[in-house]
Design an enzyme around this catalytic site. Structure first.
Site, PDB file in Angstrom:
ATOM      1  N   ILE A 191       0.862  -1.189   0.000  1.00  0.00           N
ATOM      2  CA  ILE A 191       0.000   0.000   0.000  1.00  0.00           C
ATOM      3  C   ILE A 191       0.897   1.237   0.000  1.00  0.00           C
ATOM      4  CG2 ILE A 191      -1.981   1.157   1.054  1.00  0.00           C
ATOM      5  CD1 ILE A 191      -2.508  -1.413   2.651  1.00  0.00           C
ATOM      6  N   PRO A 192       1.560   1.506  -1.140  1.00  0.00           N
ATOM      7  CA  PRO A 192       2.368   2.730  -1.185  1.00  0.00           C
ATOM      8  C   PRO A 192       1.458   3.948  -1.000  1.00  0.00           C
ATOM      9  CG  PRO A 192       2.220   1.703  -3.367  1.00  0.00           C
ATOM     10  CD  PRO A 192       1.551   0.783  -2.395  1.00  0.00           C
ATOM     11  N   HIS A 193       1.951   4.911  -0.260  1.00  0.00           N
ATOM     12  CA  HIS A 193       1.112   6.081   0.010  1.00  0.00           C
ATOM     13  C   HIS A 193       1.966   7.300   0.322  1.00  0.00           C
ATOM     14  CE1 HIS A 193       1.869   4.095   3.880  1.00  0.00           C
ATOM     15  NE2 HIS A 193       1.880   5.309   4.380  1.00  0.00           N
ATOM     16  N   GLY A 194       1.336   8.450   0.187  1.00  0.00           N
ATOM     17  CA  GLY A 194       2.007   9.693   0.506  1.00  0.00           C
ATOM     18  C   GLY A 194       1.050  10.861   0.410  1.00  0.00           C
ATOM     19  N   LEU A 196      -2.253   5.088  -2.497  1.00  0.00           N
ATOM     20  CA  LEU A 196      -3.089   6.136  -1.914  1.00  0.00           C
ATOM     21  C   LEU A 196      -2.303   7.435  -1.891  1.00  0.00           C
ATOM     22  CD1 LEU A 196      -5.521   7.283  -0.294  1.00  0.00           C
ATOM     23  CD2 LEU A 196      -4.360   6.447   1.765  1.00  0.00           C
TER      24      LEU A 196
END
Length: 153
Positions: A65-68, A103
């Site tokens: 779930i890569p996110h930033g 996300l």
């Protein structure tokens, strides 16, 4: 808010071709940029890679779930990609990752960002849901599977 409000069928990539972490992030961001041309691709990929340096967002069970948070958007956005072969994403369990939920949230949206992350992680704990995502034939079916498992958060 529902996940269906944060994603779109156009943000679904059923066949990622990337061979590494940076490539996956670039492909997922490309999907966003097609619909949101104001997003600076290079800057967003940089934000995501910086987040990955803090610790991999590969949570195990073939999922990442890569996110930033990013200054160039006004609302959270979710993109999804699938790698049928799987790839090394430095996952917590050391296993290849097949399913990627990206996300991206506005810079000043800590609450919604955390709620969306928790929601994604919760639905991905369901092994039956993961299996359906792995086996879904295409973009439309992947999108429908995600939307059908959507609940308010």
């Amino acid at each position: 808010m529902k996940l269906s409000e944060l994603t779109d069928e156009e943000y679904i990539l059923p066949e990622l071709t990337a061979k590494d972490k940076k490539g996956v992030l670039e492909e997922l961001v490309d999907a966003l940029v097609k619909r949101e041309p104001s997003i600076d691709k290079k800057a967003l990929v940089k934000v995501l890679l910086e987040r990955e340096r803090l610790g991999s967002t590969g949570i195990g069970d073939g999922v990442a779930i890569p996110h930033g948070k990013f200054h160039g958007i006004t609302h959270p956005i979710i993109a999804f990609g699938r790698s049928r072969k799987g790839l090394d994403f430095e996952s917590m369990d050391g296993e290849p990752v097949f399913l990627f939920f990206l996300l991206v949230a506005p810079e000043n949206s800590a609450s919604i960002h955390l709620k969306a992350l928790a929601k994604i992680a919760k639905i991905l704990k369901n092994s039956a849901f993961r299996k359906v995502l792995i086996g879904a034939p295409g973009k439309k079916e992947l999108y429908q599977t995600i939307i059908q498992n959507d609940e308010d958060f």
